[in-house]
Design a protein around this motif. Structure first.
Motif, PDB file in Angstrom:
ATOM      1  N   THR A   1      52.539  42.557  39.525  1.00 45.69           N
ATOM      2  CA  THR A   1      52.273  41.386  38.689  1.00 45.69           C
ATOM      3  C   THR A   1      51.002  40.680  39.147  1.00 45.69           C
ATOM      4  O   THR A   1      50.177  40.260  38.324  1.00 45.69           O
ATOM      5  CB  THR A   1      53.477  40.420  38.720  1.00 45.69           C
ATOM      6  OG1 THR A   1      54.614  41.118  38.211  1.00 45.69           O
ATOM      7  CG2 THR A   1      53.219  39.168  37.905  1.00 45.69           C
ATOM      8  N   HIS A   2      50.825  40.542  40.448  1.00 44.81           N
ATOM      9  CA  HIS A   2      49.623  39.919  41.015  1.00 44.81           C
ATOM     10  C   HIS A   2      48.371  40.693  40.595  1.00 44.81           C
ATOM     11  O   HIS A   2      47.369  40.093  40.210  1.00 44.81           O
ATOM     12  CB  HIS A   2      49.757  39.869  42.540  1.00 44.81           C
ATOM     13  CG  HIS A   2      48.661  39.152  43.241  1.00 44.81           C
ATOM     14  ND1 HIS A   2      48.622  37.788  43.360  1.00 44.81           N
ATOM     15  CD2 HIS A   2      47.556  39.616  43.881  1.00 44.81           C
ATOM     16  CE1 HIS A   2      47.545  37.430  44.045  1.00 44.81           C
ATOM     17  NE2 HIS A   2      46.881  38.526  44.370  1.00 44.81           N
TER      18      HIS A   2
ATOM     19  N   ARG B   1      47.967  42.587  37.960  1.00 44.18           N
ATOM     20  CA  ARG B   1      47.758  42.443  36.514  1.00 44.18           C
ATOM     21  C   ARG B   1      47.295  41.031  36.156  1.00 44.18           C
ATOM     22  O   ARG B   1      46.298  40.853  35.453  1.00 44.18           O
ATOM     23  CB  ARG B   1      49.044  42.772  35.768  1.00 44.18           C
ATOM     24  CG  ARG B   1      48.932  42.653  34.249  1.00 44.18           C
ATOM     25  CD  ARG B   1      50.251  42.825  33.493  1.00 44.18           C
ATOM     26  NE  ARG B   1      51.037  43.959  33.921  1.00 44.18           N
ATOM     27  CZ  ARG B   1      52.185  43.885  34.606  1.00 44.18           C
ATOM     28  NH1 ARG B   1      52.688  42.725  34.954  1.00 44.18           N
ATOM     29  NH2 ARG B   1      52.845  44.973  34.943  1.00 44.18           N
ATOM     30  N   GLU B   2      48.017  40.040  36.636  1.00 48.35           N
ATOM     31  CA  GLU B   2      47.790  38.672  36.175  1.00 48.35           C
ATOM     32  C   GLU B   2      46.733  37.904  36.948  1.00 48.35           C
ATOM     33  O   GLU B   2      45.984  37.126  36.364  1.00 48.35           O
ATOM     34  CB  GLU B   2      49.116  37.907  36.185  1.00 48.35           C
ATOM     35  CG  GLU B   2      50.121  38.480  35.205  1.00 48.35           C
ATOM     36  CD  GLU B   2      51.467  37.788  35.233  1.00 48.35           C
ATOM     37  OE1 GLU B   2      51.631  36.794  35.985  1.00 48.35           O
ATOM     38  OE2 GLU B   2      52.375  38.254  34.522  1.00 48.35           O
ATOM     39  N   ARG B   3      46.675  38.071  38.244  1.00 49.36           N
ATOM     40  CA  ARG B   3      45.718  37.297  39.059  1.00 49.36           C
ATOM     41  C   ARG B   3      44.407  38.036  39.261  1.00 49.36           C
ATOM     42  O   ARG B   3      43.350  37.425  39.284  1.00 49.36           O
ATOM     43  CB  ARG B   3      46.323  36.988  40.434  1.00 49.36           C
ATOM     44  CG  ARG B   3      47.606  36.177  40.422  1.00 49.36           C
ATOM     45  CD  ARG B   3      47.439  34.677  40.231  1.00 49.36           C
ATOM     46  NE  ARG B   3      46.455  34.021  41.048  1.00 49.36           N
ATOM     47  CZ  ARG B   3      46.639  33.535  42.262  1.00 49.36           C
ATOM     48  NH1 ARG B   3      47.807  33.635  42.841  1.00 49.36           N
ATOM     49  NH2 ARG B   3      45.666  32.919  42.888  1.00 49.36           N
TER      50      ARG B   3
ATOM     51  N   ALA C   1      43.483  40.813  37.350  1.00 49.87           N
ATOM     52  CA  ALA C   1      43.083  41.381  36.057  1.00 49.87           C
ATOM     53  C   ALA C   1      42.694  42.858  36.149  1.00 49.87           C
ATOM     54  O   ALA C   1      41.790  43.311  35.472  1.00 49.87           O
ATOM     55  CB  ALA C   1      41.951  40.562  35.431  1.00 49.87           C
ATOM     56  N   TRP C   2      43.425  43.591  36.978  1.00 51.76           N
ATOM     57  CA  TRP C   2      43.177  45.026  37.085  1.00 51.76           C
ATOM     58  C   TRP C   2      43.805  45.744  35.898  1.00 51.76           C
ATOM     59  O   TRP C   2      44.808  45.296  35.334  1.00 51.76           O
ATOM     60  CB  TRP C   2      43.742  45.575  38.384  1.00 51.76           C
ATOM     61  CG  TRP C   2      42.999  45.132  39.611  1.00 51.76           C
ATOM     62  CD1 TRP C   2      41.807  44.466  39.670  1.00 51.76           C
ATOM     63  CD2 TRP C   2      43.405  45.317  40.967  1.00 51.76           C
ATOM     64  NE1 TRP C   2      41.455  44.232  40.977  1.00 51.76           N
ATOM     65  CE2 TRP C   2      42.417  44.740  41.799  1.00 51.76           C
ATOM     66  CE3 TRP C   2      44.514  45.900  41.553  1.00 51.76           C
ATOM     67  CZ2 TRP C   2      42.495  44.754  43.181  1.00 51.76           C
ATOM     68  CZ3 TRP C   2      44.604  45.906  42.938  1.00 51.76           C
ATOM     69  CH2 TRP C   2      43.601  45.349  43.744  1.00 51.76           C
ATOM     70  N   GLN C   3      43.222  46.873  35.550  1.00 54.40           N
ATOM     71  CA  GLN C   3      43.709  47.680  34.429  1.00 54.40           C
ATOM     72  C   GLN C   3      44.618  48.821  34.883  1.00 54.40           C
ATOM     73  O   GLN C   3      45.453  49.293  34.129  1.00 54.40           O
ATOM     74  CB  GLN C   3      42.524  48.274  33.652  1.00 54.40           C
ATOM     75  CG  GLN C   3      41.577  47.232  33.110  1.00 54.40           C
ATOM     76  CD  GLN C   3      42.243  46.299  32.126  1.00 54.40           C
ATOM     77  OE1 GLN C   3      42.882  46.744  31.185  1.00 54.40           O
ATOM     78  NE2 GLN C   3      42.131  45.004  32.352  1.00 54.40           N
TER      79      GLN C   3
ATOM     80  N   LEU D   1      48.212  48.902  33.767  1.00 52.50           N
ATOM     81  CA  LEU D   1      48.686  47.513  33.834  1.00 52.50           C
ATOM     82  C   LEU D   1      48.519  46.779  32.507  1.00 52.50           C
ATOM     83  O   LEU D   1      47.710  47.005  31.732  1.00 52.50           O
ATOM     84  CB  LEU D   1      47.945  46.765  34.944  1.00 52.50           C
ATOM     85  CG  LEU D   1      48.158  47.325  36.353  1.00 52.50           C
ATOM     86  CD1 LEU D   1      47.305  46.574  37.351  1.00 52.50           C
ATOM     87  CD2 LEU D   1      49.625  47.204  36.736  1.00 52.50           C
TER      88      LEU D   1
END
Length: 169
Positions: A116-117, A119-121, A123-125, A169
């Protein structure tokens, strides 16, 4: 530095004061069997290993393998985090717990929070992961997270093939 919290866990950067814990963790039979034997045998070795393997990544990349602590009592359980290995095209998820803490859902909880970190923090794909060929527990955990096995590869720095996984992600 504090990174994130889950229902039961807190993830933070390791510090030099964690050298005794790291000495114990990297000498666990499961670590040596499923990750590698880094040759860390003393507290000085553990501190040197942490400086090169953990602290440098925090400074250079802004992420890395973090200490996993139980929130209820602060006990260190293991490590989990995000790291960019030179041998992989994308950053990867890694984790390890002391054997006494395995089988209680801590690795899955920490790994879910790291995904989640990412993806959300961050912004990795894409996120990758590697395991030893014969590591069914990690393979199962990665499957629960949605990782898809890409096959086996001989990665530089490893003495045997690794199973390589990928997650969009």
């Amino acid at each position: 530095m504090h990174i994130l919290d889950t229902a039961r866990l807190s993830l933070r950067e390791f510090t030099p004061l964690d050298a005794p814990f790291l000495l114990r963790l990297v000498n666990e039979p499961g670590w040596i069997r499923n990750i590698n034997d880094p040759g860390v045998r003393t507290l000085d070795d553990a501190l040197s290993w942490a400086e090169k393997r953990l602290f440098a990544a925090y400074c250079e990349l802004g992420h890395g393998f973090w200490a996993v602590q139980r929130r209820s009592d602060g006990e260190l359980l293991g490590m989990c985090g995000l790291f960019k290995r030179a041998v992989l095209p994308e950053p990867d998820l890694g984790y390890a717990l002391l054997a006494v803490h395995e089988g209680q859902g801590y690795a899955l909880e920490a790994a879910q929070a790291c995904v989640t970190h990412a993806r959300e923090r961050l912004a990795w794909q894409t996120l990758m992961a590697i395991t030893a060929v014969d590591n069914p527990r990690s393979t199962g955990l990665l499957g629960k997270l949605g990782f898809v096995e890409q096959g086996q590869e001989w990665l530089e720095g490893y003495n045997e093939p690794s199973r390589v996984f990928k997650l969009a992600l």
